[in-house]
Enzyme design. Sequence first.
Site, short mmCIF file in Angstrom:
data_model
loop_
_atom_site.label_atom_id
_atom_site.label_comp_id
_atom_site.label_asym_id
_atom_site.label_seq_id
_atom_site.Cartn_x
_atom_site.Cartn_y
_atom_site.Cartn_z
N GLY A 155 0.85 -1.19 0.00
CA GLY A 155 0.00 0.00 0.00
C GLY A 155 0.88 1.24 0.00
O GLY A 155 2.06 1.18 -0.38
N ILE A 157 2.33 2.95 2.37
CA ILE A 157 3.53 2.94 3.22
C ILE A 157 4.59 1.99 2.64
O ILE A 157 5.77 2.31 2.61
CB ILE A 157 3.18 2.56 4.67
CG1 ILE A 157 2.17 3.57 5.26
CG2 ILE A 157 4.43 2.53 5.54
CD1 ILE A 157 1.57 3.15 6.60
N SER A 176 1.60 -8.66 -2.38
CA SER A 176 0.45 -7.81 -2.14
C SER A 176 -0.78 -8.53 -2.63
O SER A 176 -0.69 -9.35 -3.54
CB SER A 176 0.64 -6.50 -2.91
OG SER A 176 -0.21 -5.51 -2.40
N ALA A 237 4.35 -2.36 11.13
CA ALA A 237 2.91 -2.46 10.85
C ALA A 237 2.14 -2.72 12.14
O ALA A 237 1.72 -1.77 12.81
CB ALA A 237 2.67 -3.53 9.79
N ARG A 238 1.96 -3.99 12.49
CA ARG A 238 1.33 -4.35 13.76
C ARG A 238 2.05 -5.57 14.32
O ARG A 238 2.40 -6.49 13.58
CB ARG A 238 -0.15 -4.68 13.56
CG ARG A 238 -1.08 -3.48 13.44
CD ARG A 238 -1.17 -2.64 14.73
NE ARG A 238 -2.09 -1.52 14.59
CZ ARG A 238 -1.74 -0.29 14.17
NH1 ARG A 238 -0.48 -0.04 13.85
NH2 ARG A 238 -2.64 0.67 14.09
N GLU A 267 1.70 -5.48 22.77
CA GLU A 267 2.05 -4.09 23.09
C GLU A 267 1.27 -3.57 24.30
O GLU A 267 0.06 -3.84 24.38
CB GLU A 267 1.70 -3.25 21.84
CG GLU A 267 2.67 -2.15 21.60
CD GLU A 267 2.48 -1.52 20.23
OE1 GLU A 267 2.75 -2.20 19.22
OE2 GLU A 267 2.05 -0.36 20.20
N HIS A 285 6.84 2.09 19.15
CA HIS A 285 5.73 2.48 18.25
C HIS A 285 5.77 3.97 17.90
O HIS A 285 4.86 4.74 18.26
CB HIS A 285 4.37 2.10 18.87
CG HIS A 285 3.27 1.93 17.84
ND1 HIS A 285 2.21 1.07 18.00
CD2 HIS A 285 3.06 2.53 16.64
CE1 HIS A 285 1.41 1.14 16.94
NE2 HIS A 285 1.91 2.03 16.10
C1 GLV Z 1 -1.61 3.05 3.83
O1 GLV Z 1 -0.89 2.15 3.39
C2 GLV Z 1 -1.22 4.45 3.83
O2 GLV Z 1 -0.25 4.80 3.22
O3 GLV Z 1 -1.90 5.25 4.47
C1 GLV Z 2 -0.29 3.68 13.78
O1 GLV Z 2 0.17 2.66 14.19
C2 GLV Z 2 -1.37 3.76 12.85
O2 GLV Z 2 -1.94 2.72 12.48
O3 GLV Z 2 -1.72 4.87 12.48
#
Ligand code: GLV
Ligand code: GLV
Length: 319
Positions: A155, A157, A176, A237-238, A267, A285
Site C-alpha cells: 500500500g 507505506i 500484495s 505495521a502491527r 504491546e 511504536h
Molecule cells: C496506507 O498504506 C497508507 O499509506 O496510508
Molecule cells: C499507527 O500505528 C497507525 O496505524 O496509524
Amino acid sequence: MSRVVVTGRVPDAAIEKLRAEHEVEMWPDPEPIGREELLRRVAGVDAVVSLLTERIDAELLDAAGPQLKVVANVAVGYDNIDVPACTERSVVATNTPGVLTDATADIAFGLILMATRRLGEGERLIRSGREWKWGMFFLLGSGLQGKTLGVVGMGGIGQATARRARAFGMEIVYQSRSEIDAGIAAELGARRVELDELLSVSDVVSLHCPYGPATHHLIGAEQLAAMQDSAYLVNTARGPIVDEAALASALREGRIAGAGLDVYEHEPRVHPELRELDNVVLLPHLGSATVETRTAMAVLAAENVLAVLGGQRPPTPIG
Ligand code: GLV
Ligand code: GLV
C-alpha cells in the site's frame, strides 16, 4: 450541536475544528483512559474520536447508544475497531490513511539502517562506558547497495519504503493482495512475487500489511526459516503479524541476522528475550510520531467527524 468524545489527548488544531461546531469532551491525561471510564463517557455521544489504544467493540457501541453516528480512528490501522459491529449499528468508521505514509516509511527505513549497520549496538556500547576504539573489523554491518528489499503489503507505506530503498540502491520485490499501479511498479523496478519467494530472495523483509485474522502470525517459525541467515526483518505495521517467540528464537540462534521492530505482539509488553538480544533494534511504536503527522492525523479524524455529523460522506471511510 452534537456531542463528540475524544478518547485521549490529540493536537489542539483538531479540537478547535471540532469545538467550532460541536460540544467536545477530551480525555485530558497522557495515560490511556480506563475501560470503565471510557464506557461511561461515551454514553449519549454522537461521535467518538478514538486512539489505537482503545478497543471499539459492540460493548462500547452499545454503551454509547443508538444516536452514535461515527467513530473516527486517529490511525491508519484499525484492528482496534470491530467494523462489522459498527456497520450493524449504522455507525460510520473512519481511519487516517495517507497523512502518515512518509513518517512511517521514514521509521521503517530508519530501522533498516539501524539493524543492518548495528547503530543501536554502537549507541549502547558508548553509553555503557565500556572501552572502544576504531578497528578494521569493529562492529561491521551489512551494506544495502545491490541488496533486495522484500515489501510485504504494497500500500502507500510499502511503496514509500520501497522508494527510499531505491534511493539507497536496493532492488525491490513485493507481495500484495493486488497488483500495484504499473507506472509505480516500473518507477520502483518492483516485481510482484509470492511470499515464499519474497522470503527466500530478500536481504531485508519489511512488513506493511494491515493486521487481521488473515495476517495473524503471517511471519512465524516456518517463514523465518525460509529467510536467508544473513537477512533482516523489519516490522512497522502491527506486532501480532509476527510470532514474537519464534522471532526471538531465530535471532538467538542466528537463523536470521537481525531485526528492527516498532510494534509488538502484546504491546506495550515486549518479549523479554528480545530485550536481551543485541541483534534486534526496539522502538516504542514511533511510526507516525512527528508533530506534523500527528496534527494531520487528528485534523483528518476531525474532518471525518464533521462530515458525518453534517450528513456528508467522510473523506476517509474504512472499507
Ligand atoms: C496506507 O498504506 C497508507 O499509506 O496510508
Ligand atoms: C499507527 O500505528 C497507525 O496505524 O496509524
